[in-house]
Motif scaffolding. Sequence first.
Motif, PDB file in Angstrom:
ATOM      1  N   ALA A  10      -4.113  -1.511  -0.124  1.00 21.28           N
ATOM      2  CA  ALA A  10      -3.382  -0.280   0.185  1.00 21.28           C
ATOM      3  C   ALA A  10      -3.436   0.660  -1.007  1.00 21.28           C
ATOM      4  O   ALA A  10      -3.777   0.265  -2.125  1.00 21.28           O
ATOM      5  N   HIS A  11      -3.063   1.915  -0.765  1.00 18.62           N
ATOM      6  CA  HIS A  11      -3.095   2.879  -1.863  1.00 18.62           C
ATOM      7  C   HIS A  11      -2.024   2.582  -2.891  1.00 18.62           C
ATOM      8  O   HIS A  11      -2.282   2.527  -4.081  1.00 18.62           O
ATOM      9  N   GLY A  12      -0.785   2.372  -2.427  1.00 21.59           N
ATOM     10  CA  GLY A  12       0.322   2.146  -3.345  1.00 21.59           C
ATOM     11  C   GLY A  12       1.246   3.345  -3.418  1.00 21.59           C
ATOM     12  O   GLY A  12       0.856   4.479  -3.138  1.00 21.59           O
ATOM     13  N   SER A  13       2.506   3.082  -3.777  1.00 24.79           N
ATOM     14  CA  SER A  13       3.514   4.136  -3.853  1.00 24.79           C
ATOM     15  C   SER A  13       4.612   3.696  -4.803  1.00 24.79           C
ATOM     16  O   SER A  13       4.891   2.506  -4.949  1.00 24.79           O
ATOM     17  N   ARG A  14       5.272   4.686  -5.422  1.00 26.90           N
ATOM     18  CA  ARG A  14       6.429   4.373  -6.273  1.00 26.90           C
ATOM     19  C   ARG A  14       7.654   4.037  -5.428  1.00 26.90           C
ATOM     20  O   ARG A  14       8.612   3.458  -5.925  1.00 26.90           O
TER      21      ARG A  14
END
Length: 247
Positions: A10-14
Amino acid sequence: MTAPALIALAHGSRDSRSPETVKALVGEVRKLRPDLRIETAFLELAKPSFGSVVTKLVKAGYDEIVVVPLLLSDAYHAKVDVPSAVAEQVAKHEGLQIRATEILGLEPAFLEVLDLRLREALKTARVRELDALVLAAAGSSDPLANQAVARLARLWGTHHKLPVKAAFAASTPPATGEAVRAFRSEGRRHIAVASFFLAPGFLPDRAAELALEAGAVAVSDPLGAHPTLARTVLARYAVGAVELVPV
């Protein structure tokens, strides 16, 4: 012969809700194929990183890995970030083969999940009548990616026999609020917005906020962890695993 390992990338997120949702989706994949070594990884902004997961698999004895990008749009991340990350790891680990598959993409089957999430939102909002729909997606600087979203929106609208507009949270107009206001200017008052995002985060939150401010009667949650998406991950993996077989 051991089957190739699967990395769901996945891209990732904060936003902590995003990686939690991705890991829940991978949990659904594991339920379907408990025999496979399946790992979750992120390109950035969340852990574990793609490189650390690849290193762990190599140390565990895997020399073949299939990477399924958990991306809905065939844009920059799919065309640049994923291939670059894969090439870096192949160069780093001698004898390692990695096959990146097609992204999850805009599968028509995902519209069934979209409908499920929207029905949940309509029930919560106690809405029984609709006269227009908005399909909210991330948006891209790649016009072809946005056109693909617009085609999916038209398919969705045809199924429900309702007018539909595609809207985007970033990079390109219209935003969800603009799409809702455009329908309201036509005299439509019962407009629902479906969130065609994989997981919660800043963009779907912003899309929902703008839609509700503009007068939408309901906004659905993102697709999330659903067996339909899990089966698509495994379908992508199956193709990638075959492509690793020497001819």
